[in-house]
Scaffold this active site. Sequence first.
Site, PDB file in Angstrom:
ATOM      1  N   LYS A  25     -14.414  -6.592  -6.252  1.00 12.59           N
ATOM      2  CA  LYS A  25     -14.672  -6.901  -4.852  1.00 12.59           C
ATOM      3  C   LYS A  25     -16.155  -7.209  -4.683  1.00 12.59           C
ATOM      4  O   LYS A  25     -17.012  -6.492  -5.205  1.00 12.59           O
ATOM      5  CB  LYS A  25     -14.263  -5.737  -3.947  1.00 12.59           C
ATOM      6  CG  LYS A  25     -12.762  -5.513  -3.896  1.00 12.59           C
ATOM      7  CD  LYS A  25     -12.393  -4.335  -3.020  1.00 12.59           C
ATOM      8  CE  LYS A  25     -10.883  -4.163  -2.923  1.00 12.59           C
ATOM      9  NZ  LYS A  25     -10.493  -2.948  -2.183  1.00 12.59           N
ATOM     10  N   GLU A  82      -2.116  -0.354  -8.818  1.00 11.95           N
ATOM     11  CA  GLU A  82      -3.566  -0.351  -8.633  1.00 11.95           C
ATOM     12  C   GLU A  82      -4.034   1.005  -8.118  1.00 11.95           C
ATOM     13  O   GLU A  82      -3.417   1.586  -7.223  1.00 11.95           O
ATOM     14  CB  GLU A  82      -3.942  -1.453  -7.637  1.00 11.95           C
ATOM     15  CG  GLU A  82      -5.429  -1.592  -7.380  1.00 11.95           C
ATOM     16  CD  GLU A  82      -5.714  -2.635  -6.314  1.00 11.95           C
ATOM     17  OE1 GLU A  82      -6.844  -2.630  -5.793  1.00 11.95           O
ATOM     18  OE2 GLU A  82      -4.807  -3.429  -5.987  1.00 11.95           O
ATOM     19  N   ASP A 106      -0.542  -0.710  -4.569  1.00 10.30           N
ATOM     20  CA  ASP A 106      -1.888  -0.130  -4.516  1.00 10.30           C
ATOM     21  C   ASP A 106      -1.795   1.221  -3.820  1.00 10.30           C
ATOM     22  O   ASP A 106      -1.516   1.291  -2.626  1.00 10.30           O
ATOM     23  CB  ASP A 106      -2.823  -1.062  -3.753  1.00 10.30           C
ATOM     24  CG  ASP A 106      -4.253  -0.550  -3.699  1.00 10.30           C
ATOM     25  OD1 ASP A 106      -4.546   0.482  -4.340  1.00 10.30           O
ATOM     26  OD2 ASP A 106      -5.088  -1.189  -3.031  1.00 10.30           O
ATOM     27  N   LYS A 137       0.843  -1.190   0.000  1.00  7.70           N
ATOM     28  CA  LYS A 137       0.000   0.000   0.000  1.00  7.70           C
ATOM     29  C   LYS A 137       0.882   1.245   0.000  1.00  7.70           C
ATOM     30  O   LYS A 137       1.726   1.432   0.893  1.00  7.70           O
ATOM     31  CB  LYS A 137      -0.899   0.021   1.238  1.00  7.70           C
ATOM     32  CG  LYS A 137      -1.923  -1.108   1.292  1.00  7.70           C
ATOM     33  CD  LYS A 137      -3.059  -0.880   0.327  1.00  7.70           C
ATOM     34  CE  LYS A 137      -4.170  -1.892   0.542  1.00  7.70           C
ATOM     35  NZ  LYS A 137      -5.329  -1.645  -0.334  1.00  7.70           N
ATOM     36  N   ASP A 157      -9.597   0.106  -8.923  1.00 11.57           N
ATOM     37  CA  ASP A 157     -10.379  -0.520  -7.858  1.00 11.57           C
ATOM     38  C   ASP A 157     -11.537   0.388  -7.488  1.00 11.57           C
ATOM     39  O   ASP A 157     -12.670   0.189  -7.919  1.00 11.57           O
ATOM     40  CB  ASP A 157      -9.473  -0.795  -6.658  1.00 11.57           C
ATOM     41  CG  ASP A 157     -10.225  -1.333  -5.442  1.00 11.57           C
ATOM     42  OD1 ASP A 157     -11.442  -1.577  -5.536  1.00 11.57           O
ATOM     43  OD2 ASP A 157      -9.601  -1.509  -4.386  1.00 11.57           O
TER      44      ASP A 157
END
Length: 348
Positions: free
Chosen positions: A262, A215, A189, A160, A240
């Site tokens: 998701k 991402e 991400d 992250k 995302d």
Amino acid sequence: MRLTIQPFTVHKRFPLTISRGTTAKNTNLWIKIESEGIEGWGEASPFSVVKESKINSVQLQQELTRIIPELEKFNPLQRQEIETVLLENNIKSSLRAAIDTALYDWLGKKVNLPLWKLWGLKGDRLFSISVTIGISSPDKAVERVRNWLNFMEVKLLKIKLGSPEGIEADKAMILAIRQETPHLPLTVDANGGWTLKEAILMSDWLEKQNVKYIEQPLNVGYEENLPRLYERSPLPIFVDESCFNSEDIIKLSPSIHGINIKLMKAGGITEVMRMISIAKACKLQIMYGCYSDSSLANTAMTHLATYANYLDLDSHLNLIDDPFQGVTLKDGKLMLSDLPGLGVNCNQ
């Protein structure tokens, strides 16, 4: 059919920090649908895609309770009609996901087949997953990597980024992780934590760090900058938070390389299947992700794992009090069972 709601709280072994903040626990909803003596299960996890927008479990429960009498008029085989009612009442996507999952779980139990067999998929093999390292100092990031390595056989690390301290802090974290695990591929991400200029700079720099893709580099609402980044980035770009459902794929597909699907965003397994079909038609790569989901939701997504290029279904592995047992871990990979429906049991 009869529908009941049971809140449950899960606590993370290690709090997760992303560009929008830190989470240490989450209260989710366990949705149960009963008919003909068979009970189907689903999970609703509150989530947000921008700061200060998260709906909590109490609000979700109130929203669903309002339409339970209308839903209980149906039988679990009437999924299309149930979906229509949920959409017409503007029910949140995580609640729709829980109900749709419960209906599929009920169906699998009704015919005594695991969902992957019911759908004719290759669910009898192991599926590699990535594990997540949240935003932190270089030393803390290395410590978290070591914790994962001690817990399981790690094949892929998801890092992250989008630190509030800027891209130099992001770089320092990556370099520390890279020194600790030079052999492991990484994915990144940013959770919308970069500007276009930062995303272009970081894509060039990250290419040299054995990173496979980036991402959600840009924040929600800045999708008009994706074509420029798509042209400049040497790394594949996945979205995302910018991609909730199948309609979003069509708009974004010319300027991206892949999507993160998701269950909570999509609003159910039915919509996940639509997204898979459209993404493949658009020649996009597919990954599955999660929020603070337990084994219940992550097992549901694993039944469709054979369609994915990447699996980021590790949230349940970071819980100290997951009430469910479903998909299991073997050799750093996820493994489904032959139990009917989702194949999920409750530990409580």
